[in-house]
Scaffold this active site. Structure first.
Site: not given
Ligand code: NAD
Ligand code: UDP
Ligand code: UDP
Length: 327
Positions: A154, A157, A198, A289
């Site tokens: 991980r 990231y 996810r 979390r």
């Molecule tokens: P997502 O994967 O749907 O969106 C990410 C977007 O970035 C995509 O459209 C992808 O094509 C684009 N991308 C990736 N690499 C790129 C690059 N090198 N140049 C240009 N574009 C690029 O994910 P999301 O859930 O919409 O997440 C958006 C942001 O929010 C991310 O930075 C992510 O880390 C952050 N975030 C999201 C969550 C969540 O739960 N959804 C939680 C924590 C942080």
């Molecule tokens: N998870 C799970 N089954 C799935 C996908 C995810 O039990 O099919 C669990 C995963 O192990 C984690 C939690 O759900 O404990 C959230 O996972 P996700 O990938 O959505 O987000 P993150 O781990 O980045 O918070």
């Protein structure tokens, strides 16, 4: 109306906003909300995990522009504000090409900060609760520095996002940039990628298709799930704070569920016959979390409004329509 007021209104209408990662899940909702507010939006995306389909409904809007571009390369455009969201967010996507994931976070941040510096533009970073790693402090306040493995699967990231935060604060200290860092906790809603692995998208798709629901580990690990509309509202409020506020600020829903509880809720809401099965827990999977959102409540005057049951209903409807049209 006096001319000064007209000028002020004109200036507001003319605000041009860059959203990197704008064709992704969160980015597409953000573009939509900014357009609704009257801003011009430049959406930049390399379509790694995002799709044109996510922003299809915005393409006819003359204030919306879509550009294919990878943020690891320099970008020369003219904008007033930058939301930096570009980065794959789900474990299977960010682990697909981990070197590229770190480059996107780090080189992407440098390029967007360089752009913000040249333009004197405000810039917001979409950081993550992953900066806390597998936390020893619960719930997590912004003052907690985290427990992150620097060499695990991980790390591309987590460490990429931590380094991006470092860059934001160094550009702020060294170049007086106006920065905003938001730490996003697990967010769900329509336009999540159906195959991104996810937990919310997996469980809903499995339940709708009558497949086994895959609980990793014993399902006792916890997460706190925020509906996308709440999240976007907080992000926009963070951008609109005065220059004295930099964050980092946690945004997410503090109501905590075990993953097993989530699975049971999804089964109930979909009326599915799916069974729960246990699969091995991925390595470095955080045990618990939950955001401490006291700072967001105080500075942004914000807290989530959509409970999980309601958000899940909207998301289930989205996936049900999506699966029907793509079947
Ligand atoms: P997502 O994967 O749907 O969106 C990410 C977007 O970035 C995509 O459209 C992808 O094509 C684009 N991308 C990736 N690499 C790129 C690059 N090198 N140049 C240009 N574009 C690029 O994910 P999301 O859930 O919409 O997440 C958006 C942001 O929010 C991310 O930075 C992510 O880390 C952050 N975030 C999201 C969550 C969540 O739960 N959804 C939680 C924590 C942080
Ligand atoms: N998870 C799970 N089954 C799935 C996908 C995810 O039990 O099919 C669990 C995963 O192990 C984690 C939690 O759900 O404990 C959230 O996972 P996700 O990938 O959505 O987000 P993150 O781990 O980045 O918070
Ligand atoms: N950059 C960019 N667009 C701009 C200005 C800069 O993409 O409008 C990139 C460029 O690649 C540069 C990086 O941002 O390397 C960092 O810019 P900065 O001015 O901080 O540093 P330098 O130009 O000295 O490397």
């Amino acid at each position: 109306m006096d001319s000064f007021l007209l000028f002020r209104l004109g200036a507001k209408i003319m605000k041009k906003i860059l959203v990197t990662g704008g064709a992704g899940f969160l980015g597409s909702h953000l573009c939509e909300r900014l357009l609704e507010r009257g801003d011009d939006v430049l959406c930049v995306d390399n379509f790694f995990t995002g799709t044109k389909q996510n922003v299809q409904h915005l393409l006819g809007n003359p204030r919306f522009e879509l550009m294919r571009h990878d943020v690891t390369f320099p970008l020369y455009v003219e904008v007033d504000e930058i939301y930096n969201l570009a980065c794959p967010a789900s474990p299977i996507h960010y682990q697909h090409d981990p070197v590229q994931t770190t480059k996107t976070s780090v080189h992407g941040a440098i390029n967007m900060l360089g752009l913000a510096k040249r333009l004197k533009a405000k810039i917001l970073q979409a950081s993550t609760s992953e900066v806390y790693g597998d936390p020893e402090v619960h719930p997590q306040p912004e003052s907690y520095w985290g427990k992150v493995n620097p060499i695990g699967i991980r790390s591309c990231y987590d460490e990429g996002k931590r380094c991006a935060e470092t860059l934001f604060f160094d550009y702020w200290r060294q170049h007086q940039l106006q920065i905003k860092v938001v730490r996003i906790f697990n967010t769900y809603g329509p336009r999540m990628h159906p195959n991104d692995g996810r937990v919310v998208s997996n469980f809903i798709v499995q339940a709708l298709q009558g497949k086994d629901i895959t609980l990793y580990g014993d399902g006792q690990q916890t997460r706190s799930f925020c509906y996308v509309d709440d999240l976007i509202e907080a992000m926009m409020r963070a951008m609109d704070t005065g220059s004295e506020f930099t964050g980092p600020v946690n945004i997410g829903n503090p109501v905590e569920f075990t993953i097993r509880e989530l699975a049971e809720l999804v089964i109930r809401k979909t009326g599915s016959q799916s069974r729960l099965i246990n699969l091995p827990l991925p390595s470095d999977d955080p045990r618990q979390r939950k955001p401490d959102i006291a700072l967001a409540r105080d500075v942004l005057g914000w807290e989530p409004a959509v409970p999980l049951t309601e958000g899940l209903e909207r998301t289930i409807k989205y996936f049900s329509d999506h699966l029907r049209t793509t079947a």
